[in-house]
Design a protein around this motif. Structure first.
Motif, PDB file in Angstrom:
ATOM      1  N   ASP A  83       0.870  -1.182   0.000  1.00 39.98           N
ATOM      2  CA  ASP A  83       0.000   0.000   0.000  1.00 39.98           C
ATOM      3  C   ASP A  83       0.910   1.236   0.000  1.00 39.98           C
ATOM      4  N   THR A  84       1.148   1.810  -1.178  1.00 37.28           N
ATOM      5  CA  THR A  84       2.103   2.932  -1.235  1.00 37.28           C
ATOM      6  C   THR A  84       1.508   4.197  -0.606  1.00 37.28           C
ATOM      7  N   GLY A  85       0.177   4.313  -0.616  1.00 41.09           N
ATOM      8  CA  GLY A  85      -0.463   5.459   0.040  1.00 41.09           C
ATOM      9  C   GLY A  85      -0.073   5.496   1.520  1.00 41.09           C
ATOM     10  N   MET A 131       2.699   4.578   2.780  1.00 50.29           N
ATOM     11  CA  MET A 131       4.070   5.112   2.924  1.00 50.29           C
ATOM     12  C   MET A 131       4.036   6.639   2.885  1.00 50.29           C
ATOM     13  N   TYR A 132       3.255   7.183   1.927  1.00 48.30           N
ATOM     14  CA  TYR A 132       3.124   8.648   1.852  1.00 48.30           C
ATOM     15  C   TYR A 132       2.473   9.180   3.123  1.00 48.30           C
ATOM     16  N   ARG A 133       1.499   8.434   3.628  1.00 49.57           N
ATOM     17  CA  ARG A 133       0.827   8.865   4.867  1.00 49.57           C
ATOM     18  C   ARG A 133       1.817   8.848   6.027  1.00 49.57           C
ATOM     19  N   GLY A 134       2.702   7.852   6.052  1.00 51.28           N
ATOM     20  CA  GLY A 134       3.719   7.773   7.111  1.00 51.28           C
ATOM     21  C   GLY A 134       4.604   9.013   7.108  1.00 51.28           C
ATOM     22  N   MET A 154      -3.051  16.135   4.492  1.00 49.56           N
ATOM     23  CA  MET A 154      -1.627  16.516   4.484  1.00 49.56           C
ATOM     24  C   MET A 154      -0.873  15.671   3.441  1.00 49.56           C
ATOM     25  N   THR A 155      -1.224  14.399   3.356  1.00 53.25           N
ATOM     26  CA  THR A 155      -0.534  13.493   2.434  1.00 53.25           C
ATOM     27  C   THR A 155      -0.739  13.930   0.987  1.00 53.25           C
ATOM     28  N   SER A 156      -1.985  14.235   0.633  1.00 52.31           N
ATOM     29  CA  SER A 156      -2.268  14.632  -0.743  1.00 52.31           C
ATOM     30  C   SER A 156      -1.493  15.910  -1.088  1.00 52.31           C
ATOM     31  N   LYS A 157      -1.407  16.831  -0.128  1.00 51.81           N
ATOM     32  CA  LYS A 157      -0.706  18.094  -0.395  1.00 51.81           C
ATOM     33  C   LYS A 157       0.809  17.878  -0.509  1.00 51.81           C
ATOM     34  N   CYS A 158       1.372  17.062   0.392  1.00 55.25           N
ATOM     35  CA  CYS A 158       2.841  16.885   0.401  1.00 55.25           C
ATOM     36  C   CYS A 158       3.328  16.007  -0.741  1.00 55.25           C
ATOM     37  N   SER A 159       2.451  15.130  -1.237  1.00 54.26           N
ATOM     38  CA  SER A 159       2.923  14.185  -2.254  1.00 54.26           C
ATOM     39  C   SER A 159       3.126  14.854  -3.616  1.00 54.26           C
ATOM     40  N   VAL A 160       2.807  16.151  -3.716  1.00 50.75           N
ATOM     41  CA  VAL A 160       3.112  16.864  -4.973  1.00 50.75           C
ATOM     42  C   VAL A 160       4.596  17.239  -5.019  1.00 50.75           C
ATOM     43  N   VAL A 216       9.682  14.417  -1.951  1.00 45.63           N
ATOM     44  CA  VAL A 216       8.899  13.479  -1.139  1.00 45.63           C
ATOM     45  C   VAL A 216       8.715  12.180  -1.932  1.00 45.63           C
ATOM     46  N   ARG A 217       8.420  12.319  -3.225  1.00 46.08           N
ATOM     47  CA  ARG A 217       8.200  11.144  -4.065  1.00 46.08           C
ATOM     48  C   ARG A 217       9.499  10.350  -4.246  1.00 46.08           C
ATOM     49  N   GLU A 218      10.588  11.093  -4.446  1.00 46.18           N
ATOM     50  CA  GLU A 218      11.903  10.468  -4.630  1.00 46.18           C
ATOM     51  C   GLU A 218      12.255   9.598  -3.425  1.00 46.18           C
ATOM     52  N   GLY A 241      -1.590   2.557  -5.691  1.00 44.85           N
ATOM     53  CA  GLY A 241      -1.186   3.949  -5.504  1.00 44.85           C
ATOM     54  C   GLY A 241      -1.771   4.831  -6.584  1.00 44.85           C
ATOM     55  N   ARG A 242      -0.981   5.808  -7.014  1.00 45.43           N
ATOM     56  CA  ARG A 242      -1.438   6.757  -8.028  1.00 45.43           C
ATOM     57  C   ARG A 242      -0.573   6.697  -9.299  1.00 45.43           C
ATOM     58  N   ASP A 243       0.684   6.265  -9.107  1.00 49.58           N
ATOM     59  CA  ASP A 243       1.653   6.339 -10.212  1.00 49.58           C
ATOM     60  C   ASP A 243       2.407   5.034 -10.376  1.00 49.58           C
ATOM     61  N   ILE A 244       1.798   3.938  -9.944  1.00 48.82           N
ATOM     62  CA  ILE A 244       2.533   2.665  -9.965  1.00 48.82           C
ATOM     63  C   ILE A 244       2.732   2.186 -11.405  1.00 48.82           C
ATOM     64  N   GLU A 287     -11.541  17.594  -4.497  1.00 47.92           N
ATOM     65  CA  GLU A 287     -10.330  18.400  -4.303  1.00 47.92           C
ATOM     66  C   GLU A 287      -9.084  17.529  -4.413  1.00 47.92           C
ATOM     67  N   ARG A 288      -9.168  16.358  -3.756  1.00 47.15           N
ATOM     68  CA  ARG A 288      -8.010  15.463  -3.756  1.00 47.15           C
ATOM     69  C   ARG A 288      -7.757  14.915  -5.155  1.00 47.15           C
ATOM     70  N   ASP A 289      -8.823  14.560  -5.870  1.00 46.61           N
ATOM     71  CA  ASP A 289      -8.682  14.073  -7.254  1.00 46.61           C
ATOM     72  C   ASP A 289      -7.959  15.125  -8.084  1.00 46.61           C
ATOM     73  N   ARG A 333      -6.004  17.563  -7.167  1.00 43.67           N
ATOM     74  CA  ARG A 333      -4.591  17.722  -6.804  1.00 43.67           C
ATOM     75  C   ARG A 333      -3.772  16.531  -7.320  1.00 43.67           C
ATOM     76  N   ASP A 334      -4.283  15.316  -7.108  1.00 44.36           N
ATOM     77  CA  ASP A 334      -3.530  14.118  -7.509  1.00 44.36           C
ATOM     78  C   ASP A 334      -3.371  14.031  -9.034  1.00 44.36           C
ATOM     79  N   MET A 335      -4.378  14.524  -9.767  1.00 40.84           N
ATOM     80  CA  MET A 335      -4.340  14.387 -11.237  1.00 40.84           C
ATOM     81  C   MET A 335      -3.605  15.519 -11.927  1.00 40.84           C
ATOM     82  N   ASN A 336      -3.440  16.640 -11.213  1.00 37.47           N
ATOM     83  CA  ASN A 336      -2.872  17.804 -11.884  1.00 37.47           C
ATOM     84  C   ASN A 336      -1.495  18.219 -11.388  1.00 37.47           C
ATOM     85  N   ARG A 337      -0.909  17.431 -10.480  1.00 35.98           N
ATOM     86  CA  ARG A 337       0.427  17.806 -10.022  1.00 35.98           C
ATOM     87  C   ARG A 337       1.421  17.549 -11.153  1.00 35.98           C
ATOM     88  N   GLU A 338       2.585  18.214 -11.026  1.00 37.32           N
ATOM     89  CA  GLU A 338       3.554  18.116 -12.117  1.00 37.32           C
ATOM     90  C   GLU A 338       4.260  16.767 -12.138  1.00 37.32           C
TER      91      GLU A 338
HETATM   92  O1   DC Z   1      -4.237   5.858  -1.428  1.00 36.43           O
HETATM   93  P1   DC Z   1      -4.289   6.839  -0.258  1.00 36.43           P
HETATM   94  O2   DC Z   1      -5.612   7.506  -0.069  1.00 36.43           O
HETATM   95  O3   DC Z   1      -3.763   6.220   1.001  1.00 36.43           O
HETATM   96  O4   DC Z   1      -3.243   8.019  -0.661  1.00 36.43           O
HETATM   97  C1   DC Z   1      -3.113   9.180   0.101  1.00 36.43           C
HETATM   98  C2   DC Z   1      -2.444  10.258  -0.737  1.00 36.43           C
HETATM   99  O5   DC Z   1      -1.107   9.865  -1.049  1.00 36.43           O
HETATM  100  C3   DC Z   1      -3.101  10.551  -2.071  1.00 36.43           C
HETATM  101  O6   DC Z   1      -4.009  11.634  -1.987  1.00 36.43           O
HETATM  102  C4   DC Z   1      -1.963  10.872  -3.010  1.00 36.43           C
HETATM  103  C5   DC Z   1      -0.757  10.269  -2.349  1.00 36.43           C
HETATM  104  N1   DC Z   1      -0.205   9.118  -3.077  1.00 36.43           N
HETATM  105  C6   DC Z   1       0.602   9.386  -4.151  1.00 36.43           C
HETATM  106  O7   DC Z   1       0.804  10.548  -4.497  1.00 36.43           O
HETATM  107  N2   DC Z   1       1.200   8.356  -4.828  1.00 36.43           N
HETATM  108  C7   DC Z   1       0.971   7.090  -4.478  1.00 36.43           C
HETATM  109  N3   DC Z   1       1.573   6.095  -5.152  1.00 36.43           N
HETATM  110  C8   DC Z   1       0.117   6.799  -3.387  1.00 36.43           C
HETATM  111  C9   DC Z   1      -0.470   7.833  -2.713  1.00 36.43           C
END
Ligand code: DC
Length: 218
Positions: A32-34, A36-39, A96-102, A106-108, A127-130, A177-179, A181-186
């Motif tokens: 569950d990569t989400g 990890m970002y949440r951590g 916080m996770t959705s905002k920081c994961s842009v 953090v991704r690296e 995840g979002r980018d697997i 809002e989260r969609d 942010r997650d879909m439009n980050r660079e």
């Molecule tokens: O899947 P989740 O709801 O636990 O993810 C929380 C946030 O983490 C989500 O809004 C975006 C970010 N995330 C990401 O950017 N890339 C991933 N592979 C997984 C999660």
């Protein structure tokens, strides 16, 4: 090289529920990569950092050690040695996770950890980018989605079952809002990989989705 199944999709599409069940059925490890970002987000929150303070977030990445461990078949997340699994699903942590994961740094920070897990074991990773970035060569790729209304209702039911007060319209607003942010980050935005199979679970049962995905896997 392990056998790799990538599941991407927006918040509340049911990725983790489904991926866990497919993992059980097929004998894969669920990653569950989400989580990890949440951590990492918990690390920033505990330091009193705001998501907008990019430089502080980047600095704080240096002393964050996020580890994934499997105990009795369930994933546990450790942050600098402390088990923080119980805090992962808090609403404040999700935002916080959705905002920081842009933030690219953090991704690296998490990329190698995710790739290492997939290198040697058979995994189903969500995840979002697997499928697009982390495991572009995955054996199976799925883009799992559902309508905003369905996803909001699922989250609402989940919170009500836990006895938490919540408002359906507010949840739907947060999801949109989260969609966005997650879909439009660079860096590594959420999108369907070209070779991913699209599954819309709005009108499907959990069992139907599990069968559909298991049917794609060896
Ligand atoms: O899947 P989740 O709801 O636990 O993810 C929380 C946030 O983490 C989500 O809004 C975006 C970010 N995330 C990401 O950017 N890339 C991933 N592979 C997984 C999660």
């Amino acid at each position: 090289m392990g056998y790799n199944v990538a599941i991407d999709g927006p918040a509340g599409a049911g990725k983790s529920t489904i991926a866990k069940l497919v993992a059980e059925k097929k004998g894969y490890i669920y990653v569950d990569t989400g989580a990890m970002y949440r951590g990492l987000a918990i690390h920033f929150l505990d330091k009193g950092i705001q998501a907008e303070e990019t430089e502080k977030v980047i600095e704080a990445c240096k002393d964050a050690d996020v580890k994934i461990q499997y105990e009795n078949g369930t994933q546990q997340v450790y942050l600098n040695g402390t088990n923080i699994t119980g805090r992962l699903r808090d609403e404040a942590v999700g935002k916080m996770t959705s905002k920081c994961s842009v933030i690219p740094k953090v991704r690296e920070k998490l990329l190698d950890l995710q790739r290492d897990l997939a290198r040697t074991q058979d995994v189903i990773m969500d995840g979002r980018d697997i499928g697009t970035c982390v495991l572009p060569g995955a054996d199976v790729k799925v883009y799992l989605t559902a309508s905003v209304e369905t996803r909001a209702k699922r989250r609402y039911d989940e919170l009500m079952a836990k006895g938490e007060r919540c408002d359906l319209d507010e949840i739907a607003r947060d999801i949109k809002e989260r969609d966005f942010r997650d879909m439009n980050r660079e860096t590594a935005p959420l999108k369907k990989a070209e070779d991913a199979v699209l599954i819309d679970s709005s009108d499907m049962t959990i069992e139907e989705v599990v069968e559909a995905i298991a049917g794609l896997c060896r």
